[in-house]
Scaffold this active site. Structure first.
Site, short mmCIF file in Angstrom:
data_model
loop_
_atom_site.label_atom_id
_atom_site.label_comp_id
_atom_site.label_asym_id
_atom_site.label_seq_id
_atom_site.Cartn_x
_atom_site.Cartn_y
_atom_site.Cartn_z
N GLY A 227 21.69 -8.05 19.04
CA GLY A 227 22.13 -8.74 20.25
C GLY A 227 22.17 -7.80 21.44
O GLY A 227 21.61 -6.71 21.38
N ASN A 228 22.79 -8.25 22.51
CA ASN A 228 22.93 -7.40 23.70
C ASN A 228 24.29 -7.66 24.33
O ASN A 228 25.02 -8.53 23.89
CB ASN A 228 21.78 -7.65 24.68
CG ASN A 228 21.76 -9.08 25.16
OD1 ASN A 228 22.63 -9.51 25.90
ND2 ASN A 228 20.77 -9.85 24.70
N ARG A 229 24.62 -6.89 25.37
CA ARG A 229 25.97 -6.92 25.91
C ARG A 229 26.15 -7.92 27.04
O ARG A 229 27.16 -7.88 27.75
CB ARG A 229 26.38 -5.51 26.34
CG ARG A 229 26.41 -4.53 25.16
CD ARG A 229 26.69 -3.10 25.60
NE ARG A 229 27.88 -3.00 26.40
CZ ARG A 229 27.96 -2.44 27.61
NH1 ARG A 229 26.90 -1.92 28.15
NH2 ARG A 229 29.09 -2.42 28.25
N SER A 230 25.23 -8.82 27.24
CA SER A 230 25.41 -9.82 28.30
C SER A 230 26.56 -10.75 27.95
O SER A 230 26.61 -11.32 26.86
CB SER A 230 24.12 -10.64 28.45
OG SER A 230 24.32 -11.65 29.42
#
Ligand code: C5P
Length: 224
Positions: free
Chosen positions: A29-32
């Site tokens: 995933g990512n930190r958005s």
């Protein structure tokens, strides 16, 4: 009184970040956090738009007064964006989409007992959703992309945005700097808005809501 300059306009906003599964319990995933996309959806709602928020793994509760459609992976997001965008006047891709996904999803948990000291993952490119939406665009639809870049040199930063908007073909590109402490998961933001030729057509800094309203201003200017 607030302006109702988006009265009757159907606006579709994607927000959050995609998750690409590795196995039944893990993902890349990512930190958005989804906050800038949510702020855009709220600002559009308050200016009279009929808003659909396509929500990819938001860190925060989606707002009231709009339709919320969940999407988790890039491939789900792509399908939903195409379906929702068909009769939209404005489409905003604020979600952080994974550029790559694991080439296979393990049916059972990946176990260290089976894999030993190193684990190799093979990733494959995800399709560019924004690019696909631009290719499928109906007449008069305005498509807005985002670019999150970590480049610190201001000229190089703008050049990255200009190259990106040309590659993607969106009507507008919102360029913002991200890093460990900027952009993602924070309450404020600082952006430059480029048109499809790469010219600066807006700049904003402040709360994500203020930035959202300035982005909507740039969209309205494009529509006239
Ligand atoms: O190429 P990059 O990921 O920086 O582009 C960012 C913009 O493109 C964002 O608007 C994002 O939502 C969109 N994007 C996409 N599909 C991808 C990657 C990014 O729609 N696979």
């Amino acid at each position: 009184a607030r302006s109702r300059d988006f009265d009757g306009v159907r606006v579709v906003v994607s927000a959050g970040g995609t998750r690409e599964p590795l196995d039944p319990v893990r993902f890349l995933g990512n930190r958005s956090s989804g906050r800038q996309g949510i702020a855009l959806a709220e600002a559009a709602r308050d200016r009279g738009a009929d808003v659909t928020l396509v929500a990819a793994n938001l860190d925060v509760q989606p707002p009231q007064g709009m339709r919320v459609v969940p999407a988790s992976t890039a491939s789900e997001l792509r399908e939903i964006m195409h379906a929702e965008s068909r009769d939209a006047g404005v489409v905003i891709m604020a979600a952080a989409v994974a550029d790559y996904r694991p080439d296979t999803v393990s049916e059972g948990k990946i176990k260290k007992e089976d894999r030993g000291d190193t684990l190799q993952l093979t990733l494959v490119r995800n399709p560019d959703i924004l690019r696909g939406l631009v290719e499928a665009r109906a007449n008069n639809q305005i498509i807005v992309g985002f670019a999150a870049e970590t480049e610190r040199n201001p000229d190089a930063f703008l050049d990255l945005g200009r190259a990106k908007v040309r590659r993607k073909g969106s009507d507008l590109l919102v360029l913002n700097r991200v890093g460990w402490t900027e952009g993602f998961a924070t309450s404020g933001n600082e952006v430059v808005v480029l048109d499809t030729r790469g010219d600066i057509v807006g700049e904003a800094s402040g709360s994500k809501r203020d930035v959202a309203d300035r982005i909507l201003d740039a969209i309205i200017r494009r529509q006239r």
